[in-house]
Design a protein around this motif. Structure first.
Motif, PDB file in Angstrom:
ATOM      1  N   LYS A  25     -91.597  29.401  49.278  1.00 16.03           N
ATOM      2  CA  LYS A  25     -91.250  28.439  48.195  1.00 16.03           C
ATOM      3  C   LYS A  25     -89.963  28.967  47.585  1.00 16.03           C
ATOM      4  N   VAL A  26     -88.972  27.755  47.580  1.00 15.54           N
ATOM      5  CA  VAL A  26     -87.720  28.171  47.106  1.00 15.54           C
ATOM      6  C   VAL A  26     -87.953  27.897  45.533  1.00 15.54           C
ATOM      7  N   ILE A  27     -87.664  28.712  44.597  1.00 16.46           N
ATOM      8  CA  ILE A  27     -87.565  28.532  42.998  1.00 16.46           C
ATOM      9  C   ILE A  27     -86.258  28.061  42.791  1.00 16.46           C
ATOM     10  N   ARG A  28     -85.419  28.409  43.116  1.00 18.22           N
ATOM     11  CA  ARG A  28     -83.965  27.887  42.917  1.00 18.22           C
ATOM     12  C   ARG A  28     -82.979  28.629  43.915  1.00 18.22           C
ATOM     13  N   ASP A  29     -82.027  27.871  44.436  1.00 20.62           N
ATOM     14  CA  ASP A  29     -80.960  28.517  45.327  1.00 20.62           C
ATOM     15  C   ASP A  29     -79.645  28.337  44.606  1.00 20.62           C
ATOM     16  N   ASP A  30     -79.546  27.716  43.217  1.00 28.31           N
ATOM     17  CA  ASP A  30     -78.423  27.681  42.526  1.00 28.31           C
ATOM     18  C   ASP A  30     -78.078  28.126  41.063  1.00 28.31           C
ATOM     19  N   TYR A  31     -78.972  29.158  41.047  1.00 25.89           N
ATOM     20  CA  TYR A  31     -78.856  29.690  39.520  1.00 25.89           C
ATOM     21  C   TYR A  31     -77.279  30.160  39.250  1.00 25.89           C
ATOM     22  N   HIS A  32     -76.832  30.054  37.969  1.00 31.35           N
ATOM     23  CA  HIS A  32     -75.210  30.320  37.881  1.00 31.35           C
ATOM     24  C   HIS A  32     -75.125  31.904  37.601  1.00 31.35           C
ATOM     25  N   MET A  33     -75.147  32.552  38.876  1.00 26.84           N
ATOM     26  CA  MET A  33     -75.217  33.988  39.145  1.00 26.84           C
ATOM     27  C   MET A  33     -74.398  34.009  40.481  1.00 26.84           C
ATOM     28  N   ASN A  34     -73.918  35.404  40.738  1.00 25.90           N
ATOM     29  CA  ASN A  34     -73.197  35.725  41.658  1.00 25.90           C
ATOM     30  C   ASN A  34     -74.164  36.740  42.387  1.00 25.90           C
ATOM     31  N   HIS A  35     -73.953  37.500  43.517  1.00 24.62           N
ATOM     32  CA  HIS A  35     -74.674  38.278  44.347  1.00 24.62           C
ATOM     33  C   HIS A  35     -74.882  39.478  43.333  1.00 24.62           C
ATOM     34  N   VAL A  36     -73.974  39.796  42.606  1.00 22.23           N
ATOM     35  CA  VAL A  36     -74.121  41.094  41.797  1.00 22.23           C
ATOM     36  C   VAL A  36     -75.027  40.555  40.434  1.00 22.23           C
ATOM     37  N   ASP A  37     -74.907  39.679  39.828  1.00 17.61           N
ATOM     38  CA  ASP A  37     -75.376  39.216  38.901  1.00 17.61           C
ATOM     39  C   ASP A  37     -76.913  39.061  39.032  1.00 17.61           C
ATOM     40  N   GLU A  38     -77.383  38.900  40.459  1.00 17.82           N
ATOM     41  CA  GLU A  38     -78.802  38.901  40.625  1.00 17.82           C
ATOM     42  C   GLU A  38     -79.702  40.297  40.477  1.00 17.82           C
ATOM     43  N   ILE A  39     -78.856  41.274  40.523  1.00 19.47           N
ATOM     44  CA  ILE A  39     -79.412  42.468  39.998  1.00 19.47           C
ATOM     45  C   ILE A  39     -78.998  43.025  38.699  1.00 19.47           C
ATOM     46  N   ASN A  40     -78.534  42.032  37.943  1.00 14.58           N
ATOM     47  CA  ASN A  40     -78.162  42.098  36.522  1.00 14.58           C
ATOM     48  C   ASN A  40     -77.003  43.165  36.346  1.00 14.58           C
ATOM     49  N   HIS A  41     -75.970  43.177  37.129  1.00 13.43           N
ATOM     50  CA  HIS A  41     -74.652  43.936  37.158  1.00 13.43           C
ATOM     51  C   HIS A  41     -73.689  43.127  36.995  1.00 13.43           C
ATOM     52  N   VAL A  42     -72.467  43.738  36.734  1.00 15.25           N
ATOM     53  CA  VAL A  42     -72.249  45.001  36.497  1.00 15.25           C
ATOM     54  C   VAL A  42     -72.767  45.437  34.968  1.00 15.25           C
ATOM     55  N   PHE A  43     -73.520  46.403  34.929  1.00 18.46           N
ATOM     56  CA  PHE A  43     -74.183  46.594  33.698  1.00 18.46           C
ATOM     57  C   PHE A  43     -74.405  45.255  32.686  1.00 18.46           C
ATOM     58  N   GLY A  44     -75.201  44.372  33.313  1.00 14.23           N
ATOM     59  CA  GLY A  44     -75.582  43.300  32.413  1.00 14.23           C
ATOM     60  C   GLY A  44     -74.801  42.319  32.199  1.00 14.23           C
ATOM     61  N   LEU A  45     -73.469  42.298  32.968  1.00 15.89           N
ATOM     62  CA  LEU A  45     -72.315  41.550  32.585  1.00 15.89           C
ATOM     63  C   LEU A  45     -72.851  40.265  33.492  1.00 15.89           C
ATOM     64  N   VAL A  46     -73.457  39.311  32.789  1.00 19.49           N
ATOM     65  CA  VAL A  46     -73.768  38.123  33.503  1.00 19.49           C
ATOM     66  C   VAL A  46     -73.713  36.843  32.552  1.00 19.49           C
TER      67      VAL A  46
END
Ligand code: CA
Length: 309
Positions: free
Chosen positions: A265-286
Protein backbone atom coordinates in the motif's frame (compact mmCIF):
# COMPACT_ATOMS: atom_id res chain seq x y z
CA UNK A 1 -4.07 22.59 64.19
CA UNK A 2 -5.26 19.03 63.83
CA UNK A 3 -8.05 20.25 61.56
CA UNK A 4 -5.54 22.01 59.30
CA UNK A 5 -3.53 18.81 59.00
CA UNK A 6 -6.67 16.88 58.14
CA UNK A 7 -7.60 19.41 55.46
CA UNK A 8 -4.08 19.29 54.06
CA UNK A 9 -4.17 15.50 53.99
CA UNK A 10 -7.56 15.64 52.25
CA UNK A 11 -6.22 18.10 49.69
CA UNK A 12 -3.21 15.88 48.98
CA UNK A 13 -5.48 12.87 48.45
CA UNK A 14 -7.59 14.92 46.04
CA UNK A 15 -4.52 16.10 44.13
CA UNK A 16 -3.23 12.54 43.98
CA UNK A 17 -6.55 11.20 42.72
CA UNK A 18 -6.95 13.90 40.10
CA UNK A 19 -3.42 13.41 38.74
CA UNK A 20 -4.03 9.65 38.51
CA UNK A 21 -7.33 10.34 36.76
CA UNK A 22 -5.74 12.80 34.33
CA UNK A 23 -2.91 10.37 33.63
CA UNK A 24 -5.55 7.74 32.93
CA UNK A 25 -7.67 10.05 30.80
CA UNK A 26 -4.93 11.83 28.88
CA UNK A 27 -2.21 9.19 28.43
CA UNK A 28 -1.18 9.49 24.79
CA UNK A 29 -1.50 6.12 23.09
CA UNK A 30 -1.44 7.41 19.49
CA UNK A 31 1.51 5.19 18.51
CA UNK A 32 0.89 2.32 20.92
CA UNK A 33 1.05 -0.56 18.49
CA UNK A 34 0.32 -4.12 19.57
CA UNK A 35 3.69 -5.35 18.30
CA UNK A 36 7.12 -3.75 18.83
CA UNK A 37 8.57 -1.69 15.97
CA UNK A 38 12.04 -2.46 14.62
CA UNK A 39 13.86 0.27 12.67
CA UNK A 40 16.41 -0.88 10.06
CA UNK A 41 18.97 1.43 8.45
CA UNK A 42 20.20 1.68 4.88
CA UNK A 43 23.59 1.37 3.17
CA UNK A 44 26.39 2.68 5.40
CA UNK A 45 23.86 3.20 8.19
CA UNK A 46 23.99 2.40 11.89
CA UNK A 47 21.82 2.37 15.00
CA UNK A 48 23.59 5.29 16.64
CA UNK A 49 27.09 6.74 16.73
CA UNK A 50 28.06 8.68 19.86
CA UNK A 51 24.39 9.12 20.68
CA UNK A 52 23.44 10.39 17.23
CA UNK A 53 20.69 8.23 15.83
CA UNK A 54 20.35 7.22 12.18
CA UNK A 55 16.57 7.59 12.60
CA UNK A 56 17.03 10.97 14.26
CA UNK A 57 14.66 11.29 17.24
CA UNK A 58 12.21 8.88 15.63
CA UNK A 59 12.37 6.16 18.35
CA UNK A 60 11.54 8.75 21.01
CA UNK A 61 8.75 10.25 18.93
CA UNK A 62 7.11 6.83 18.58
CA UNK A 63 7.72 5.68 22.14
CA UNK A 64 6.46 8.87 23.79
CA UNK A 65 2.94 7.89 22.75
CA UNK A 66 3.18 4.30 23.86
CA UNK A 67 5.04 2.51 21.06
CA UNK A 68 7.85 0.10 21.82
CA UNK A 69 10.77 0.72 19.45
CA UNK A 70 14.02 -1.10 18.75
CA UNK A 71 16.73 0.19 16.45
CA UNK A 72 19.00 -2.52 15.15
CA UNK A 73 22.23 -2.63 13.22
CA UNK A 74 22.91 -4.89 10.24
CA UNK A 75 25.99 -5.05 7.96
CA UNK A 76 26.58 -1.57 6.52
CA UNK A 77 27.63 -2.83 3.11
CA UNK A 78 26.44 -6.26 2.04
CA UNK A 79 23.73 -8.08 0.11
CA UNK A 80 20.05 -7.80 1.08
CA UNK A 81 20.06 -11.48 2.09
CA UNK A 82 23.10 -11.21 4.40
CA UNK A 83 21.69 -8.04 5.96
CA UNK A 84 18.32 -9.81 6.25
CA UNK A 85 19.82 -12.79 8.07
CA UNK A 86 21.48 -10.42 10.56
CA UNK A 87 18.12 -8.71 11.06
CA UNK A 88 16.27 -12.01 11.50
CA UNK A 89 18.60 -12.98 14.32
CA UNK A 90 17.86 -9.70 16.12
CA UNK A 91 14.11 -9.99 15.49
CA UNK A 92 14.18 -13.36 17.25
CA UNK A 93 16.08 -11.79 20.16
CA UNK A 94 13.54 -8.96 20.42
CA UNK A 95 10.65 -11.43 20.38
CA UNK A 96 12.32 -13.48 23.10
CA UNK A 97 13.01 -10.38 25.22
CA UNK A 98 9.52 -8.87 24.87
CA UNK A 99 7.37 -11.98 24.66
CA UNK A 100 5.74 -10.47 21.56
CA UNK A 101 4.63 -12.84 18.81
CA UNK A 102 5.54 -10.56 15.89
CA UNK A 103 7.26 -7.30 15.01
CA UNK A 104 6.46 -4.31 12.80
CA UNK A 105 9.47 -3.79 10.53
CA UNK A 106 10.40 -0.34 9.21
CA UNK A 107 13.33 -0.06 6.80
CA UNK A 108 14.92 2.95 5.13
CA UNK A 109 16.68 2.73 1.75
CA UNK A 110 18.56 -0.61 1.61
CA UNK A 111 16.63 -1.35 4.82
CA UNK A 112 13.60 -1.83 2.51
CA UNK A 113 14.77 -5.04 0.83
CA UNK A 114 16.37 -6.06 4.14
CA UNK A 115 13.04 -6.14 5.98
CA UNK A 116 11.32 -7.66 2.93
CA UNK A 117 13.75 -10.58 3.13
CA UNK A 118 12.79 -11.31 6.75
CA UNK A 119 9.06 -10.99 5.98
CA UNK A 120 9.49 -13.36 3.03
CA UNK A 121 11.37 -16.10 4.87
CA UNK A 122 9.63 -15.78 8.27
CA UNK A 123 6.19 -14.22 7.68
CA UNK A 124 5.03 -15.81 10.92
CA UNK A 125 7.27 -13.39 12.86
CA UNK A 126 6.29 -10.21 11.00
CA UNK A 127 3.08 -8.21 11.39
CA UNK A 128 3.97 -5.49 8.89
CA UNK A 129 6.63 -4.16 6.56
CA UNK A 130 6.97 -0.40 6.06
CA UNK A 131 9.46 0.64 3.40
CA UNK A 132 10.70 4.25 3.64
CA UNK A 133 12.47 5.55 0.52
CA UNK A 134 13.13 1.87 -0.07
CA UNK A 135 15.57 0.49 -2.65
CA UNK A 136 12.84 -1.84 -3.88
CA UNK A 137 14.21 -1.58 -7.40
CA UNK A 138 17.69 -0.61 -8.44
CA UNK A 139 18.99 2.81 -7.43
CA UNK A 140 19.76 4.63 -10.71
CA UNK A 141 23.01 6.03 -9.32
CA UNK A 142 24.11 2.53 -8.29
CA UNK A 143 23.22 1.33 -11.80
CA UNK A 144 25.57 3.93 -13.24
CA UNK A 145 28.42 3.06 -10.85
CA UNK A 146 27.90 -0.65 -11.41
CA UNK A 147 27.76 -0.16 -15.19
CA UNK A 148 30.98 1.84 -15.26
CA UNK A 149 32.96 -0.21 -12.76
CA UNK A 150 31.97 -3.67 -13.99
CA UNK A 151 33.48 -2.79 -17.36
CA UNK A 152 36.75 -1.66 -15.80
CA UNK A 153 38.05 -4.34 -13.45
CA UNK A 154 40.39 -1.98 -11.56
CA UNK A 155 37.58 0.40 -10.57
CA UNK A 156 35.46 -2.61 -9.68
CA UNK A 157 38.03 -3.67 -7.08
CA UNK A 158 38.46 -0.07 -5.91
CA UNK A 159 34.73 0.45 -5.27
CA UNK A 160 34.58 -2.86 -3.42
CA UNK A 161 37.56 -1.94 -1.23
CA UNK A 162 36.37 1.59 -0.48
CA UNK A 163 32.77 0.55 0.28
CA UNK A 164 33.88 -2.34 2.47
CA UNK A 165 36.35 -0.16 4.37
CA UNK A 166 33.77 2.57 4.89
CA UNK A 167 31.26 -0.01 6.09
CA UNK A 168 33.80 -1.42 8.55
CA UNK A 169 34.62 2.05 9.86
CA UNK A 170 30.96 2.90 10.47
CA UNK A 171 30.48 -0.48 12.14
CA UNK A 172 33.50 0.15 14.33
CA UNK A 173 32.20 3.58 15.38
CA UNK A 174 28.78 2.19 16.21
CA UNK A 175 30.01 -0.91 17.98
CA UNK A 176 29.59 -3.80 15.56
CA UNK A 177 32.08 -5.81 13.52
CA UNK A 178 30.06 -7.29 10.70
CA UNK A 179 31.72 -8.74 7.63
CA UNK A 180 31.43 -6.12 4.88
CA UNK A 181 31.17 -6.75 1.15
CA UNK A 182 31.09 -3.54 -0.87
CA UNK A 183 30.74 -5.36 -4.19
CA UNK A 184 27.73 -7.33 -2.92
CA UNK A 185 26.11 -4.09 -1.68
CA UNK A 186 26.61 -2.37 -5.04
CA UNK A 187 25.21 -5.38 -6.89
CA UNK A 188 22.19 -5.57 -4.56
CA UNK A 189 21.38 -1.93 -5.25
CA UNK A 190 21.85 -2.20 -9.03
CA UNK A 191 21.69 -5.25 -11.29
CA UNK A 192 20.89 -7.59 -8.39
CA UNK A 193 17.66 -5.79 -7.41
CA UNK A 194 15.62 -7.47 -10.17
CA UNK A 195 16.92 -10.90 -9.15
CA UNK A 196 16.06 -10.21 -5.54
CA UNK A 197 12.54 -9.06 -6.51
CA UNK A 198 11.98 -12.22 -8.57
CA UNK A 199 12.97 -14.33 -5.60
CA UNK A 200 11.12 -12.26 -2.97
CA UNK A 201 8.24 -10.58 -4.85
CA UNK A 202 5.98 -9.99 -1.84
CA UNK A 203 4.42 -6.52 -2.06
CA UNK A 204 6.24 -5.52 -5.26
CA UNK A 205 3.85 -3.87 -7.78
CA UNK A 206 3.11 -6.07 -10.78
CA UNK A 207 3.34 -2.98 -13.00
CA UNK A 208 6.01 -0.30 -12.89
CA UNK A 209 4.93 2.52 -10.60
CA UNK A 210 1.78 0.68 -9.57
CA UNK A 211 0.56 -0.53 -6.21
CA UNK A 212 1.57 -3.82 -4.67
CA UNK A 213 -0.45 -6.39 -2.76
CA UNK A 214 -1.33 -5.00 0.66
CA UNK A 215 -1.27 -8.36 2.46
CA UNK A 216 0.94 -11.32 1.58
CA UNK A 217 1.30 -14.41 3.78
CA UNK A 218 -0.49 -12.50 6.55
CA UNK A 219 2.05 -9.63 6.47
CA UNK A 220 0.81 -6.09 5.66
CA UNK A 221 3.03 -4.17 3.24
CA UNK A 222 3.28 -0.35 3.16
CA UNK A 223 5.62 2.20 1.64
CA UNK A 224 6.23 5.92 1.58
CA UNK A 225 8.94 8.10 0.08
CA UNK A 226 10.01 11.64 -0.58
CA UNK A 227 10.10 13.07 -4.08
CA UNK A 228 12.22 16.21 -3.63
CA UNK A 229 15.86 17.20 -3.12
CA UNK A 230 16.15 20.80 -1.95
CA UNK A 231 13.96 21.11 1.13
CA UNK A 232 15.94 23.07 3.72
CA UNK A 233 18.43 25.81 2.84
CA UNK A 234 20.47 25.16 6.00
CA UNK A 235 21.04 21.47 5.30
CA UNK A 236 24.40 20.69 3.70
CA UNK A 237 23.13 17.35 2.38
CA UNK A 238 20.55 19.02 0.13
CA UNK A 239 22.92 20.23 -2.64
CA UNK A 240 24.59 16.81 -2.71
CA UNK A 241 21.23 15.15 -3.27
CA UNK A 242 20.41 17.72 -5.94
CA UNK A 243 23.59 16.58 -7.74
CA UNK A 244 22.89 12.85 -7.37
CA UNK A 245 19.32 13.43 -8.61
CA UNK A 246 20.81 14.37 -12.00
CA UNK A 247 21.26 10.65 -12.62
CA UNK A 248 17.51 10.09 -12.34
CA UNK A 249 14.58 10.62 -14.66
CA UNK A 250 11.26 11.27 -13.01
CA UNK A 251 10.39 11.94 -9.42
CA UNK A 252 13.04 10.93 -6.90
CA UNK A 253 14.35 11.74 -3.42
CA UNK A 254 17.91 12.26 -4.67
CA UNK A 255 18.90 8.60 -4.36
CA UNK A 256 15.78 6.50 -4.95
CA UNK A 257 13.25 6.82 -7.77
CA UNK A 258 9.77 7.35 -6.32
CA UNK A 259 8.30 4.75 -8.68
CA UNK A 260 10.89 2.14 -7.71
CA UNK A 261 10.31 2.77 -3.99
CA UNK A 262 6.70 1.60 -4.23
CA UNK A 263 5.72 -1.45 -2.23
CA UNK A 264 2.38 -2.77 -0.98
CA UNK A 265 0.00 0.00 0.00
CA UNK A 266 1.67 3.21 -1.17
CA UNK A 267 0.96 5.90 1.40
CA UNK A 268 2.68 8.57 -0.70
CA UNK A 269 5.75 8.64 -2.91
CA UNK A 270 6.12 12.41 -3.23
CA UNK A 271 6.47 13.94 0.21
CA UNK A 272 8.48 17.16 0.13
CA UNK A 273 11.47 15.27 1.51
CA UNK A 274 14.79 14.05 0.20
CA UNK A 275 16.46 10.74 1.02
CA UNK A 276 18.09 12.16 4.16
CA UNK A 277 14.94 13.98 5.32
CA UNK A 278 13.25 10.57 5.38
CA UNK A 279 15.31 9.77 8.50
CA UNK A 280 14.87 13.29 9.91
CA UNK A 281 18.41 14.37 9.10
CA UNK A 282 20.66 16.20 9.10
CA UNK A 283 19.70 16.82 12.76
CA UNK A 284 16.08 17.54 12.02
CA UNK A 285 16.76 19.95 9.15
CA UNK A 286 13.72 19.20 7.01
CA UNK A 287 10.82 21.17 5.60
CA UNK A 288 8.56 20.89 8.62
CA UNK A 289 5.63 22.45 6.76
CA UNK A 290 5.86 20.51 3.52
CA UNK A 291 7.02 17.14 4.76
CA UNK A 292 7.76 16.47 8.39
CA UNK A 293 9.09 12.90 8.64
CA UNK A 294 8.39 12.76 12.38
CA UNK A 295 4.68 13.22 11.71
CA UNK A 296 4.73 10.59 8.97
CA UNK A 297 6.42 7.97 11.20
CA UNK A 298 3.89 8.74 13.93
CA UNK A 299 0.96 8.53 11.51
CA UNK A 300 2.22 5.17 10.27
CA UNK A 301 2.52 3.84 13.83
CA UNK A 302 -1.06 4.99 14.41
CA UNK A 303 -2.16 3.31 11.17
CA UNK A 304 -0.58 0.05 12.36
CA UNK A 305 -2.20 0.44 15.76
CA UNK A 306 -5.62 0.95 14.17
CA UNK A 307 -5.04 -2.13 12.01
CA UNK A 308 -4.52 -4.11 15.21
CA UNK A 309 -0.81 -4.58 14.53
CA1 CA B 1 17.41 17.28 5.46
Amino acid sequence: MKRIYLRLAGLLVLVGLSSTASAFLFTDTYTKTKYPTVLVHGLMGFDDIAGIEYFYRIPWEISRSGGKVYTVEVPQANSSEIRGEALLLQVKQILAATGAKKVNLVGHSHGGPTIRYVAAVRPDLVASVTSVGGANGSADLADVIYGVTSNVPVTDVLVDKVASALGSLIGLLSGTDYQQDGAAALYALSAGAAEFNAKYPQGIPAQYCGNGAEVVNGVRYYSWSGGSQLTNAADISDPLLAITSLFYTGKNDGLISSCKSRLGKVIRDDYHMNHVDEINHVFGLVDIFGGNPVAVYRQQANRLKNAGL
